[in-house]
Design an enzyme around this catalytic site. Sequence first.
Site, PDB file in Angstrom:
ATOM      1  N   TYR A 112       0.808  -1.140   0.194  1.00  0.00           N
ATOM      2  CA  TYR A 112       0.129   0.014   0.101  1.00  0.00           C
ATOM      3  C   TYR A 112       0.824   1.143   0.041  1.00  0.00           C
ATOM      4  O   TYR A 112       1.935   1.339   0.785  1.00  0.00           O
ATOM      5  CB  TYR A 112      -0.933   0.013   1.181  1.00  0.00           C
ATOM      6  CG  TYR A 112      -1.779   1.310   1.296  1.00  0.00           C
ATOM      7  CD1 TYR A 112      -3.111   1.283   0.852  1.00  0.00           C
ATOM      8  CD2 TYR A 112      -1.154   2.328   1.966  1.00  0.00           C
ATOM      9  CE1 TYR A 112      -3.919   2.502   0.992  1.00  0.00           C
ATOM     10  CE2 TYR A 112      -2.138   3.676   2.075  1.00  0.00           C
ATOM     11  CZ  TYR A 112      -3.357   3.585   1.381  1.00  0.00           C
ATOM     12  OH  TYR A 112      -4.123   4.624   1.687  1.00  0.00           O
ATOM     13  N   GLU A 200      -3.275   7.608  -4.048  1.00  0.00           N
ATOM     14  CA  GLU A 200      -3.379   6.346  -3.406  1.00  0.00           C
ATOM     15  C   GLU A 200      -3.041   5.380  -4.311  1.00  0.00           C
ATOM     16  O   GLU A 200      -3.727   5.057  -5.361  1.00  0.00           O
ATOM     17  CB  GLU A 200      -4.582   5.989  -2.650  1.00  0.00           C
ATOM     18  CG  GLU A 200      -4.590   4.651  -1.890  1.00  0.00           C
ATOM     19  CD  GLU A 200      -5.864   4.663  -1.497  1.00  0.00           C
ATOM     20  OE1 GLU A 200      -6.062   4.531  -0.099  1.00  0.00           O
ATOM     21  OE2 GLU A 200      -6.876   4.149  -2.169  1.00  0.00           O
TER      22      GLU A 200
END
Length: 400
Positions: A112, A200
């Site tokens: 992530y 993101e």
Amino acid sequence: MKIHEYQARELLADAGIPVPEGRVAKTVEQAVEAATAIFGEGAHQVVVKAQVHAGGRGKAGFVKVVDSVEAVKEAATFMLNNKMVSVQTGPEGLDVTTLLVAAAVDIDRELYLAITTDRAQRTNTVIASSEGGVEIETVAHERPDAIIKMPTHPLDGLQPWQARQIAFSLGLKGKQISQAVKIMVNLSRLQVRTDASLVEINPLIITPPSDEFPDGEVMAIDAKFNFDDNALYRQKKVQTYYDPTEEDPNELRASKAGLNFVALDGNIGCLVNGAGLAMSTMDIIKLHGGDPANFLDVGGDASLEAITEAFRIILGEDKVEGVLVNIFGGIMQCDRVASAIVSAAKEVGFTVPLVVRLEGTNVEEARRILEEAQSELPTMQTADDLGDAAKKVTSAVVAA
Ligand code: GDP
Ligand code: MN
């Protein structure tokens, strides 16, 4: 403002971040055509992905990795004909009009990586985790130590030494490190350059080793961007990514009329002037046990037509069971609001309880207008002050 994944991938690729090439499809035929071409280029698997401004698509069945054109056709047919419902959409879900069809990649690890505006730190902060792919909120909640946070310089962005620290903390090794450092530094520059409040990549993946990449290749296979609306005027490229079909239709209508509209979950429509008054109106409705259906701020000097449009928007919502008008006329003239109430009554009709509290400039004239139109406003009550208004509207809604 949010953008679609395929648009975000374009920004990433332009910034030098590796992303598998994809094609956009609006119909099943186009998806089949894209998949045929991708298989023709030697791909073993193709991924079909619904393009909507919400995540959680994988779990909802709107990201499918398949190995034949026939399966692409099936996935595309399903996605274009069903609403995408995920934890991020609410129960009503979202219509899918656009698909991304891309060569699927093999995955060894899912990480992530995000950069977001961190108000507490007054800068942008990199958030990274070796637990990518799954919902990051769950990881943050259950295993906060698995989340790496690194504040960056607000203008210069993330520095290579910081990126190296993050790469080590993620447990990357060998040539993965230099690839990840380049991705992080480029992502940070991209974020600053585009005035993004969030970038993101979830997941950032590492592929299995190959001849070209003996330690695997680090690449982005999903991306989500949010931009600061106040900076959009100077982001010409980002502006072109605007997709009105993804916006709340009432918010869109309101902004066209120069109004500020925010949809909420309750059943009392609020028409107010000024954000401060709007907030206190919502508070006082809550205090009296009610629940606002929206926040509609007509601002300081809206025209009669704009205020009438405001009533059309509020009354057009099925969930609205009562309306509270709370105007403090400074620049705004109360008689204009009264006239808008009357024209909305003529046009749409107030079948739900209406409570009006007006104070300030031209209030006498406003009262006269409303009195004269009494027969057209059978559900109207007037209120003396804000507390009285909130009490009247909440009890009228309960009684109705
Ligand atoms: P999201 O669920 O909306 O965040 O959509 P993602 O694009 O992140 O996809 C969800 C999951 O699908 C990823 O975490 C991967 O596990 C899987 N996935 C997506 N694309 C690929 C791909 O190209 N290859 C493989 N093997 N899995 C993929
Ligand atoms: Mn994702």
